[in-house]
Scaffold this motif. Structure first.
Motif, PDB file in Angstrom:
ATOM      1  N   THR A  34      -0.933 -34.498   0.415  1.00 51.00           N
ATOM      2  CA  THR A  34      -2.092 -34.429   1.309  1.00 51.00           C
ATOM      3  C   THR A  34      -3.151 -33.463   0.821  1.00 51.00           C
ATOM      4  OG1 THR A  34      -1.088 -32.681   2.638  1.00 51.00           O
ATOM      5  CG2 THR A  34      -0.584 -34.937   3.268  1.00 51.00           C
ATOM      6  N   GLY A  35      -2.819 -32.648  -0.183  1.00 49.70           N
ATOM      7  CA  GLY A  35      -3.785 -31.688  -0.679  1.00 49.70           C
ATOM      8  C   GLY A  35      -3.917 -30.454   0.174  1.00 49.70           C
ATOM      9  N   GLU A  36      -2.977 -30.250   1.117  1.00 48.14           N
ATOM     10  CA  GLU A  36      -3.055 -29.082   1.981  1.00 48.14           C
ATOM     11  C   GLU A  36      -2.374 -27.900   1.318  1.00 48.14           C
ATOM     12  OE1 GLU A  36      -1.247 -30.183   5.603  1.00 48.14           O
ATOM     13  OE2 GLU A  36      -2.751 -31.697   6.119  1.00 48.14           O
ATOM     14  N   VAL A  37      -3.026 -26.735   1.347  1.00 50.93           N
ATOM     15  CA  VAL A  37      -2.477 -25.524   0.766  1.00 50.93           C
ATOM     16  C   VAL A  37      -2.472 -24.432   1.816  1.00 50.93           C
ATOM     17  CG1 VAL A  37      -2.690 -23.794  -1.042  1.00 50.93           C
ATOM     18  CG2 VAL A  37      -3.401 -26.137  -1.497  1.00 50.93           C
ATOM     19  N   SER A  38      -1.313 -23.835   2.047  1.00 51.56           N
ATOM     20  CA  SER A  38      -1.233 -22.716   2.978  1.00 51.56           C
ATOM     21  C   SER A  38      -0.569 -21.550   2.290  1.00 51.56           C
ATOM     22  CB  SER A  38      -0.450 -23.100   4.240  1.00 51.56           C
ATOM     23  OG  SER A  38       0.875 -23.440   3.902  1.00 51.56           O
ATOM     24  N   THR A  39      -1.120 -20.371   2.478  1.00 52.56           N
ATOM     25  CA  THR A  39      -0.584 -19.167   1.846  1.00 52.56           C
ATOM     26  C   THR A  39       0.185 -18.355   2.871  1.00 52.56           C
ATOM     27  OG1 THR A  39      -2.444 -19.102   0.325  1.00 52.56           O
ATOM     28  CG2 THR A  39      -1.180 -17.068   0.599  1.00 52.56           C
ATOM     29  N   PRO A  40       1.447 -17.986   2.590  1.00 54.80           N
ATOM     30  CA  PRO A  40       2.197 -17.149   3.532  1.00 54.80           C
ATOM     31  C   PRO A  40       1.454 -15.849   3.799  1.00 54.80           C
ATOM     32  CG  PRO A  40       3.603 -17.951   1.746  1.00 54.80           C
ATOM     33  CD  PRO A  40       2.196 -18.263   1.366  1.00 54.80           C
ATOM     34  N   GLN A  41       1.509 -15.400   5.019  1.00 52.70           N
ATOM     35  CA  GLN A  41       0.841 -14.161   5.388  1.00 52.70           C
ATOM     36  C   GLN A  41       1.872 -13.121   5.822  1.00 52.70           C
ATOM     37  OE1 GLN A  41      -2.463 -13.673   4.995  1.00 52.70           O
ATOM     38  NE2 GLN A  41      -2.537 -15.733   4.153  1.00 52.70           N
ATOM     39  N   THR A  42       1.626 -11.877   5.458  1.00 52.78           N
ATOM     40  CA  THR A  42       2.522 -10.797   5.848  1.00 52.78           C
ATOM     41  C   THR A  42       2.294 -10.445   7.309  1.00 52.78           C
ATOM     42  OG1 THR A  42       2.577  -9.900   3.629  1.00 52.78           O
ATOM     43  CG2 THR A  42       3.126  -8.394   5.414  1.00 52.78           C
ATOM     44  N   PRO A  43       3.327 -10.573   8.158  1.00 56.31           N
ATOM     45  CA  PRO A  43       3.132 -10.332   9.582  1.00 56.31           C
ATOM     46  C   PRO A  43       2.641  -8.929   9.900  1.00 56.31           C
ATOM     47  CG  PRO A  43       5.247 -11.416   9.160  1.00 56.31           C
ATOM     48  CD  PRO A  43       4.686 -11.001   7.829  1.00 56.31           C
ATOM     49  N   ALA A  44       3.140  -7.913   9.218  1.00 53.72           N
ATOM     50  CA  ALA A  44       2.845  -6.535   9.602  1.00 53.72           C
ATOM     51  C   ALA A  44       1.738  -5.908   8.755  1.00 53.72           C
ATOM     52  CB  ALA A  44       4.115  -5.695   9.493  1.00 53.72           C
ATOM     53  N   GLY A  45       1.076  -6.675   7.894  1.00 54.28           N
ATOM     54  CA  GLY A  45       0.014  -6.118   7.076  1.00 54.28           C
ATOM     55  C   GLY A  45       0.498  -5.527   5.778  1.00 54.28           C
ATOM     56  N   ASN A  46       1.699  -4.983   5.733  1.00 56.70           N
ATOM     57  CA  ASN A  46       2.312  -4.471   4.513  1.00 56.70           C
ATOM     58  C   ASN A  46       3.615  -5.253   4.315  1.00 56.70           C
ATOM     59  OD1 ASN A  46       3.682  -3.093   2.502  1.00 56.70           O
ATOM     60  ND2 ASN A  46       3.154  -1.064   3.264  1.00 56.70           N
ATOM     61  N   THR A  47       3.683  -6.003   3.218  1.00 57.26           N
ATOM     62  CA  THR A  47       4.838  -6.874   2.999  1.00 57.26           C
ATOM     63  C   THR A  47       6.138  -6.089   3.014  1.00 57.26           C
ATOM     64  OG1 THR A  47       3.376  -8.205   1.588  1.00 57.26           O
ATOM     65  CG2 THR A  47       5.717  -8.714   1.524  1.00 57.26           C
ATOM     66  N   ALA A  48       6.143  -4.896   2.431  1.00 59.05           N
ATOM     67  CA  ALA A  48       7.373  -4.091   2.382  1.00 59.05           C
ATOM     68  C   ALA A  48       7.805  -3.651   3.769  1.00 59.05           C
ATOM     69  CB  ALA A  48       7.169  -2.879   1.471  1.00 59.05           C
ATOM     70  N   ASP A  49       6.867  -3.285   4.645  1.00 63.39           N
ATOM     71  CA  ASP A  49       7.221  -2.896   6.009  1.00 63.39           C
ATOM     72  C   ASP A  49       7.868  -4.067   6.748  1.00 63.39           C
ATOM     73  OD1 ASP A  49       6.317  -0.313   5.764  1.00 63.39           O
ATOM     74  OD2 ASP A  49       4.336  -0.728   6.620  1.00 63.39           O
ATOM     75  N   ALA A  50       7.296  -5.265   6.577  1.00 66.47           N
ATOM     76  CA  ALA A  50       7.857  -6.445   7.236  1.00 66.47           C
ATOM     77  C   ALA A  50       9.257  -6.737   6.724  1.00 66.47           C
ATOM     78  CB  ALA A  50       6.938  -7.647   7.004  1.00 66.47           C
ATOM     79  N   ALA A  51       9.481  -6.578   5.410  1.00 66.37           N
ATOM     80  CA  ALA A  51      10.806  -6.816   4.833  1.00 66.37           C
ATOM     81  C   ALA A  51      11.821  -5.807   5.353  1.00 66.37           C
ATOM     82  CB  ALA A  51      10.726  -6.754   3.310  1.00 66.37           C
ATOM     83  N   ARG A  52      11.412  -4.548   5.422  1.00 67.47           N
ATOM     84  CA  ARG A  52      12.329  -3.516   5.919  1.00 67.47           C
ATOM     85  C   ARG A  52      12.781  -3.817   7.347  1.00 67.47           C
ATOM     86  NH1 ARG A  52       9.493   0.113   2.152  1.00 67.47           N
ATOM     87  NH2 ARG A  52       7.629   0.172   3.459  1.00 67.47           N
TER      88      ARG A  52
ATOM     89  N   ASN B 299       0.837  -1.189   0.000  1.00 68.66           N
ATOM     90  CA  ASN B 299       0.000   0.000   0.000  1.00 68.66           C
ATOM     91  C   ASN B 299       0.871   1.237   0.000  1.00 68.66           C
ATOM     92  OD1 ASN B 299       0.711   0.460   2.862  1.00 68.66           O
ATOM     93  ND2 ASN B 299      -0.674  -1.262   3.266  1.00 68.66           N
ATOM     94  N   GLY B 300       0.261   2.382  -0.231  1.00 64.58           N
ATOM     95  CA  GLY B 300       0.983   3.647  -0.261  1.00 64.58           C
ATOM     96  C   GLY B 300       2.024   3.673  -1.359  1.00 64.58           C
ATOM     97  N   ALA B 301       3.184   4.234  -1.052  1.00 65.46           N
ATOM     98  CA  ALA B 301       4.252   4.362  -2.042  1.00 65.46           C
ATOM     99  C   ALA B 301       4.758   3.008  -2.520  1.00 65.46           C
ATOM    100  CB  ALA B 301       5.410   5.174  -1.458  1.00 65.46           C
ATOM    101  N   ASP B 302       4.618   1.967  -1.693  1.00 67.96           N
ATOM    102  CA  ASP B 302       5.091   0.640  -2.082  1.00 67.96           C
ATOM    103  C   ASP B 302       4.263   0.042  -3.207  1.00 67.96           C
ATOM    104  OD1 ASP B 302       7.180   0.450  -0.106  1.00 67.96           O
ATOM    105  OD2 ASP B 302       5.589   0.207   1.388  1.00 67.96           O
ATOM    106  N   ALA B 303       3.066   0.570  -3.432  1.00 68.63           N
ATOM    107  CA  ALA B 303       2.204   0.081  -4.505  1.00 68.63           C
ATOM    108  C   ALA B 303       2.103   1.107  -5.630  1.00 68.63           C
ATOM    109  CB  ALA B 303       0.814  -0.230  -3.947  1.00 68.63           C
ATOM    110  N   GLY B 304       3.134   1.903  -5.823  1.00 71.08           N
ATOM    111  CA  GLY B 304       3.093   3.013  -6.772  1.00 71.08           C
ATOM    112  C   GLY B 304       3.117   2.603  -8.227  1.00 71.08           C
ATOM    113  N   ASP B 305       3.098   3.616  -9.083  1.00 68.12           N
ATOM    114  CA  ASP B 305       3.103   3.449 -10.537  1.00 68.12           C
ATOM    115  C   ASP B 305       4.545   3.305 -11.027  1.00 68.12           C
ATOM    116  OD1 ASP B 305       3.242   4.985 -13.391  1.00 68.12           O
ATOM    117  OD2 ASP B 305       1.304   3.997 -13.126  1.00 68.12           O
ATOM    118  N   PRO B 306       4.768   2.544 -12.125  1.00 71.59           N
ATOM    119  CA  PRO B 306       6.133   2.405 -12.657  1.00 71.59           C
ATOM    120  C   PRO B 306       6.817   3.724 -12.985  1.00 71.59           C
ATOM    121  CG  PRO B 306       4.698   0.780 -13.658  1.00 71.59           C
ATOM    122  CD  PRO B 306       3.813   1.684 -12.853  1.00 71.59           C
TER     123      PRO B 306
END
Length: 514
Positions: free
Chosen positions: A360-378, A167-174
């Motif tokens: 087993t047919g189990e599917v799990s999707t990683p979740q971003t801990p902080a709500g914004n993936t870029a914030d968590a990475a930083r 979100n915000g600047a992390d989701a900006g235009d090219p």
């Protein structure tokens, strides 16, 4: 007074060596903020002030805390924009945290049953951040769907890129960075990044017809591309400008100018005008090319909860991806890696290579801990750099992991300490071999460099922006000693700084007492 301080510095360095102190002098060490004569001359010729340069060079020793004085330090505590040198933080942290053998999964899922080669439901491609899904690997992925017995899809092909939450600047235009929306280096990250959302135009002269034939590496559904352009005599020069391209129409790539015959064959990578529809158009075309039939449509959307795994495509190992990122300074690949780190839940490192269990047919999707993936990475990279290199928040700030930013900051000392930490790390061989070898490969092979004694003796990441230019990595001296090397110029005329940086690299390599 300055001369007296310099003499005092040299005296203290010599005394520490004689009495067996912990601070040992490097060969030809200079007092703080003093620059070699060749570098001073290069700065004058480039009309750059000395305070535009920050630098830190220190001899590398056995594992453990640094035991030697820096061979050169110049404004080394001052935070500056490191440009693409920031990739050293991203790739180094990823190698240490994930391991060089780590891979990205791309789960392929289905809804409905397969009856006589017909899937009575949807096919889903679920992106997990793989930066290597170029056209060759995408073709193999869809070919694998065919080999699994699916020839026709009665539902839709669903493309799920929702795992990156931005979100915000992390989701900006090219175009946000420098207005150059059609340059591939500005392509934005995507959890399902296909072929870097670019089209590579190839020009092949046909003198007998008086035209250059135009072809592309990919076909996009619903997009027309001029198949030929008239040729003209004269020097190659600005051949791209001569073509007078029009890239802004998502439905057509037009070339309204002329192609100089003296250019021979050329290629031109271009970012597609409508990034949001690129994946849809490419998948529709490639599924048709591999012989698949589709009753529904290709669309973007989340994977249904009830979807079942069919198989999982796996990326090359992280060590190979890091090599592509650093050798060729690939921005979007670096950002994909950076955001992938943001998917790591606290306390779960190393991140598992796969989160889909086909058996087993189990599917799990990683979740971003902080709500914004870029914030968590930083936060994750900051913590790693703080822990391993002792950098403070005042001398290190990471934005998007690639260095394509006006906000990123690092001091030369911080980056030098990070390189020292990585030198003592188990992943040192993978990190070092990923860096361009001076004059031999990657971005360090480009013409116009004068490596001198450092030719083929330094592994250096390059970095450049409009007002920033730098080199950082490892230099092997003629004495056999190896050094962590950092040099960055921030100035409106930073483009003139190459001879300055080259002179400093040569000085670092010429350490045999001459």
């Amino acid at each position: 007074m300055i001369r007296s301080l310099n003499l005092l510095w040299r005296g203290l360095v010599g005394m520490s060596a004689l009495v067996g102190g912990t601070a040992m002098a490097a060969p030809n060490a200079l007092p703080p903020d003093e620059l070699p004569a060749a570098v001073q001359t290069a700065l004058k010729r480039a009309q750059l002030p000395a305070d535009a340069l920050v630098a830190y060079i220190i001899e590398l020793g056995p594992p453990g805390p640094p035991r030697g004085l820096p061979r050169l330090t110049h404004r080394a505590q001052q935070p500056v924009n490191p440009a693409s040198l920031m990739k050293l933080y991203t790739t180094g942290a990823a190698l240490e945290l994930l391991g060089p053998a780590w891979t990205w999964p791309t789960p392929v899922l289905t809804t409905g049953q397969v009856v006589d080669g017909v899937l009575q439901g949807d096919l889903i491609l679920q992106g997990r951040g793989d930066p290597t899904l170029v056209i060759e690997r995408l073709w193999l992925l869809l070919r694998e769907v065919r080999q699994r017995g699916i020839h026709e899809i009665r539902g839709d092909i669903v493309l799920d890129g929702s795992v990156f939450m931005l979100n915000g600047a992390d989701a900006g235009d090219p175009a946000d960075f420098d207005g150059e929306r059609f340059r591939p280096y500005n392509v934005r990250p995507d959890a399902l990044l296909l072929n870097h959302k670019s089209v590579t135009l190839r020009f092949v002269p046909e003198p007998s017809r008086g035209v250059a034939r135009v072809s592309t590496d990919v076909n996009l559904a619903g997009v027309q591309i001029d198949s030929a352009v008239p040729m003209v005599s004269g020097p190659c020069g600005d051949w791209r400008g001569s073509l007078k391209p029009a890239f802004d129409d998502p439905g057509r790539i037009r070339l309204t100018g002329l192609y100089p015959v003296s250019c021979g064959e050329k290629t031109w990578p271009v970012a597609y005008a409508e990034p949001g529809s690129y994946n849809v158009r490419l998948i529709a075309e490639v599924w048709h090319e591999v012989g698949g039939q589709l009753a529904g449509s290709v669309r973007n959307g989340p994977a249904p909860v009830a979807a079942q795994p069919l198989f999982e495509a796996t990326s090359p190992p992280l060590a190979a991806v890091v090599r592509d990122i650093n050798k060729f300074s690939n921005n979007v690949m670096a950002q994909q890696l950076f955001l992938s780190l943001g998917l790591v839940p606290a306390g779960t490192l190393p991140l598992p290579a796969s989160t889909t269990t086909v058996a087993t047919g189990e599917v799990s999707t990683p979740q971003t801990p902080a709500g914004n993936t870029a914030d968590a990475a930083r936060e994750l990279v900051r913590a790693q750099v703080r822990s391993r290199a002792g950098c403070t928040d005042g001398e290190f700030s990471i934005d998007n992991g690639s260095g394509l930013s006006r906000q990123s900051r690092s001091s030369a000392r911080c980056l030098g300490a990070w390189l020292q930490a990585l030198w003592a790390s188990p992943v040192m061989p993978e990190l070092m071999s990923s860096l361009p070898l001076t004059g031999i490969d990657g971005t360090a092979r480009r013409p116009g460099r004068n490596w001198g004694a450092a030719l083929g003796r330094a592994h250096l990441k390059t970095g450049s922006l409009r007002d920033a230019m730098g080199l950082a990595g490892y230099v092997l001296g003629q004495s056999g000693r190896r050094y962590a090397f950092v040099a960055i110029v921030n100035h409106p005329s930073a483009g003139a700084a190459r001879p300055v940086l080259d002179a400093l690299v040569q000085w670092a390599a010429e350490d045999n007492g001459r």
